[in-house]
Design a protein around this motif. Sequence first.
Motif, PDB file in Angstrom:
ATOM      1  N   LEU A 172      -1.926  -1.788   8.014  1.00 57.15           N
ATOM      2  CA  LEU A 172      -1.897  -2.877   7.058  1.00 57.15           C
ATOM      3  C   LEU A 172      -1.947  -2.290   5.651  1.00 57.15           C
ATOM      4  O   LEU A 172      -2.750  -1.401   5.362  1.00 57.15           O
ATOM      5  N   VAL A 173      -1.097  -2.782   4.789  1.00 58.05           N
ATOM      6  CA  VAL A 173      -1.098  -2.359   3.398  1.00 58.05           C
ATOM      7  C   VAL A 173      -2.045  -3.299   2.663  1.00 58.05           C
ATOM      8  O   VAL A 173      -1.723  -4.463   2.439  1.00 58.05           O
ATOM      9  N   GLY A 174      -3.206  -2.782   2.299  1.00 58.86           N
ATOM     10  CA  GLY A 174      -4.250  -3.627   1.745  1.00 58.86           C
ATOM     11  C   GLY A 174      -4.440  -3.552   0.241  1.00 58.86           C
ATOM     12  O   GLY A 174      -5.120  -4.395  -0.330  1.00 58.86           O
ATOM     13  N   THR A 175      -3.844  -2.542  -0.410  1.00 59.89           N
ATOM     14  CA  THR A 175      -4.017  -2.418  -1.857  1.00 59.89           C
ATOM     15  C   THR A 175      -2.674  -2.148  -2.530  1.00 59.89           C
ATOM     16  O   THR A 175      -1.723  -1.683  -1.889  1.00 59.89           O
ATOM     17  N   GLU A 176      -2.628  -2.414  -3.807  1.00 63.19           N
ATOM     18  CA  GLU A 176      -1.397  -2.186  -4.563  1.00 63.19           C
ATOM     19  C   GLU A 176      -1.053  -0.695  -4.647  1.00 63.19           C
ATOM     20  O   GLU A 176       0.106  -0.311  -4.528  1.00 63.19           O
ATOM     21  N   SER A 177      -2.060   0.141  -4.834  1.00 57.46           N
ATOM     22  CA  SER A 177      -1.788   1.574  -4.928  1.00 57.46           C
ATOM     23  C   SER A 177      -1.297   2.120  -3.592  1.00 57.46           C
ATOM     24  O   SER A 177      -0.436   3.004  -3.547  1.00 57.46           O
ATOM     25  N   TYR A 178      -1.835   1.584  -2.498  1.00 55.61           N
ATOM     26  CA  TYR A 178      -1.374   2.012  -1.175  1.00 55.61           C
ATOM     27  C   TYR A 178       0.090   1.642  -0.967  1.00 55.61           C
ATOM     28  O   TYR A 178       0.867   2.425  -0.441  1.00 55.61           O
ATOM     29  N   LEU A 179       0.496   0.454  -1.405  1.00 52.78           N
ATOM     30  CA  LEU A 179       1.892   0.040  -1.290  1.00 52.78           C
ATOM     31  C   LEU A 179       2.813   0.987  -2.054  1.00 52.78           C
ATOM     32  O   LEU A 179       3.825   1.447  -1.523  1.00 52.78           O
ATOM     33  N   SER A 180       2.454   1.315  -3.269  1.00 56.80           N
ATOM     34  CA  SER A 180       3.282   2.220  -4.080  1.00 56.80           C
ATOM     35  C   SER A 180       3.386   3.596  -3.438  1.00 56.80           C
ATOM     36  O   SER A 180       4.476   4.177  -3.348  1.00 56.80           O
ATOM     37  N   THR A 181       2.272   4.124  -2.990  1.00 58.64           N
ATOM     38  CA  THR A 181       2.266   5.445  -2.372  1.00 58.64           C
ATOM     39  C   THR A 181       2.984   5.421  -1.029  1.00 58.64           C
ATOM     40  O   THR A 181       3.728   6.349  -0.694  1.00 58.64           O
ATOM     41  N   LEU A 182       2.803   4.369  -0.266  1.00 64.70           N
ATOM     42  CA  LEU A 182       3.454   4.265   1.035  1.00 64.70           C
ATOM     43  C   LEU A 182       4.971   4.199   0.905  1.00 64.70           C
ATOM     44  O   LEU A 182       5.691   4.801   1.701  1.00 64.70           O
TER      45      LEU A 182
ATOM     46  N   PRO B 159      20.708  10.101   3.648  1.00 65.09           N
ATOM     47  CA  PRO B 159      21.597   8.928   3.682  1.00 65.09           C
ATOM     48  C   PRO B 159      21.041   7.706   4.410  1.00 65.09           C
ATOM     49  O   PRO B 159      21.572   6.611   4.253  1.00 65.09           O
ATOM     50  N   HIS B 160      19.967   7.861   5.185  1.00 69.66           N
ATOM     51  CA  HIS B 160      19.453   6.754   5.979  1.00 69.66           C
ATOM     52  C   HIS B 160      18.154   6.199   5.409  1.00 69.66           C
ATOM     53  O   HIS B 160      17.224   5.868   6.137  1.00 69.66           O
ATOM     54  N   SER B 161      18.102   6.108   4.112  1.00 71.18           N
ATOM     55  CA  SER B 161      16.898   5.681   3.415  1.00 71.18           C
ATOM     56  C   SER B 161      17.216   4.488   2.519  1.00 71.18           C
ATOM     57  O   SER B 161      18.355   4.317   2.072  1.00 71.18           O
ATOM     58  N   SER B 162      16.218   3.697   2.224  1.00 69.47           N
ATOM     59  CA  SER B 162      16.410   2.572   1.307  1.00 69.47           C
ATOM     60  C   SER B 162      16.342   3.007  -0.156  1.00 69.47           C
ATOM     61  O   SER B 162      16.619   2.203  -1.043  1.00 69.47           O
ATOM     62  N   TYR B 163      16.005   4.256  -0.402  1.00 66.72           N
ATOM     63  CA  TYR B 163      15.866   4.720  -1.796  1.00 66.72           C
ATOM     64  C   TYR B 163      17.119   4.437  -2.605  1.00 66.72           C
ATOM     65  O   TYR B 163      17.058   3.830  -3.677  1.00 66.72           O
ATOM     66  N   GLN B 164      18.280   4.854  -2.124  1.00 69.16           N
ATOM     67  CA  GLN B 164      19.531   4.632  -2.860  1.00 69.16           C
ATOM     68  C   GLN B 164      19.867   3.144  -2.953  1.00 69.16           C
ATOM     69  O   GLN B 164      20.403   2.691  -3.961  1.00 69.16           O
TER      70      GLN B 164
ATOM     71  N   PHE C 280       7.591  -1.844  -9.544  1.00 65.30           N
ATOM     72  CA  PHE C 280       7.439  -0.601 -10.301  1.00 65.30           C
ATOM     73  C   PHE C 280       7.745  -0.763 -11.783  1.00 65.30           C
ATOM     74  O   PHE C 280       7.465   0.122 -12.566  1.00 65.30           O
ATOM     75  N   GLY C 281       8.383  -1.860 -12.179  1.00 62.35           N
ATOM     76  CA  GLY C 281       8.714  -2.069 -13.582  1.00 62.35           C
ATOM     77  C   GLY C 281      10.144  -1.692 -13.928  1.00 62.35           C
ATOM     78  O   GLY C 281      10.424  -1.331 -15.070  1.00 62.35           O
ATOM     79  N   GLY C 282      11.049  -1.752 -12.974  1.00 65.70           N
ATOM     80  CA  GLY C 282      12.462  -1.464 -13.218  1.00 65.70           C
ATOM     81  C   GLY C 282      12.914  -0.174 -12.550  1.00 65.70           C
ATOM     82  O   GLY C 282      12.109   0.588 -12.001  1.00 65.70           O
ATOM     83  N   VAL C 283      14.226   0.055 -12.616  1.00 64.07           N
ATOM     84  CA  VAL C 283      14.830   1.209 -11.939  1.00 64.07           C
ATOM     85  C   VAL C 283      14.284   2.525 -12.480  1.00 64.07           C
ATOM     86  O   VAL C 283      13.936   3.429 -11.712  1.00 64.07           O
ATOM     87  N   ASP C 284      14.212   2.656 -13.799  1.00 58.46           N
ATOM     88  CA  ASP C 284      13.739   3.922 -14.377  1.00 58.46           C
ATOM     89  C   ASP C 284      12.299   4.228 -13.953  1.00 58.46           C
ATOM     90  O   ASP C 284      11.983   5.362 -13.575  1.00 58.46           O
ATOM     91  N   ALA C 285      11.446   3.234 -13.998  1.00 60.91           N
ATOM     92  CA  ALA C 285      10.047   3.438 -13.602  1.00 60.91           C
ATOM     93  C   ALA C 285       9.947   3.743 -12.108  1.00 60.91           C
ATOM     94  O   ALA C 285       9.133   4.562 -11.689  1.00 60.91           O
ATOM     95  N   TYR C 286      10.797   3.108 -11.316  1.00 62.80           N
ATOM     96  CA  TYR C 286      10.834   3.360  -9.871  1.00 62.80           C
ATOM     97  C   TYR C 286      11.198   4.816  -9.600  1.00 62.80           C
ATOM     98  O   TYR C 286      10.538   5.497  -8.819  1.00 62.80           O
ATOM     99  N   CYS C 287      12.233   5.304 -10.277  1.00 58.53           N
ATOM    100  CA  CYS C 287      12.657   6.706 -10.106  1.00 58.53           C
ATOM    101  C   CYS C 287      11.575   7.667 -10.580  1.00 58.53           C
ATOM    102  O   CYS C 287      11.302   8.676  -9.926  1.00 58.53           O
ATOM    103  N   ARG C 288      10.951   7.360 -11.723  1.00 60.50           N
ATOM    104  CA  ARG C 288       9.863   8.214 -12.213  1.00 60.50           C
ATOM    105  C   ARG C 288       8.702   8.257 -11.233  1.00 60.50           C
ATOM    106  O   ARG C 288       8.122   9.306 -10.984  1.00 60.50           O
ATOM    107  N   ALA C 289       8.377   7.112 -10.665  1.00 58.47           N
ATOM    108  CA  ALA C 289       7.266   7.060  -9.706  1.00 58.47           C
ATOM    109  C   ALA C 289       7.550   7.919  -8.484  1.00 58.47           C
ATOM    110  O   ALA C 289       6.636   8.466  -7.877  1.00 58.47           O
TER     111      ALA C 289
ATOM    112  N   TYR D 298       3.888  11.609  -7.685  1.00 62.00           N
ATOM    113  CA  TYR D 298       3.425  12.027  -6.382  1.00 62.00           C
ATOM    114  C   TYR D 298       3.957  13.409  -6.022  1.00 62.00           C
ATOM    115  O   TYR D 298       4.944  13.880  -6.571  1.00 62.00           O
ATOM    116  N   ASP D 299       3.310  14.044  -5.091  1.00 62.03           N
ATOM    117  CA  ASP D 299       3.828  15.257  -4.483  1.00 62.03           C
ATOM    118  C   ASP D 299       3.672  15.106  -2.976  1.00 62.03           C
ATOM    119  O   ASP D 299       2.941  14.247  -2.502  1.00 62.03           O
TER     120      ASP D 299
END
Length: 148
Positions: free
Chosen positions: A67-77, A98-103, A123-132, A137-138
């Motif tokens: 279960l995704v219970g927090t906002e930070s967990y959702l972003s990291t997940l 090629p089999h990812s939703s990222y693109q 995430f606040g838009g495409v640029d922020a999504y890509c930066r995140a 993260y690593d």
Amino acid sequence: MSNHFHLLIRVKGTIPVGDGAHGVGIHSTDRLVSKQFGKLFSSYTQAYNKTCLRTGALLERPFKRKLVGTESYLSTLLFYVHANPQLHSVVTDFREYPHSSYQSHIDISKSTRLDRTFVLDWFGGVDAYCRAHTDAYDLESIREFTFD
């Protein structure tokens, strides 16, 4: 990664069952979603076995869920799901898998059935999504999300 996949799903609102669903027991949202995925995997196994003239189990063990219970967990997940092919050395850069939703999330010129707006707004838009996905993260920071 030839032996597993990851899905991140969002259940919209309440799932009504009979005369009303409750948050616990056999009518909980978690139980109902799990049951539907169980049916999906069972149907897939039956179709695969019929096509390939085989019998028996196709999947080694039941699927796992968290279960995704927090906002930070959702972003990291979300990053974890996208980075998983790189984590397992399938690709050197998860953005090329090629089999990812990222693109699908970042290429707004292409249609998708994914809720791109929800994800990008999160995430606040495409640029922020890509930066995140590159700055915040690593791969080592997401190992805690594995089921191993």
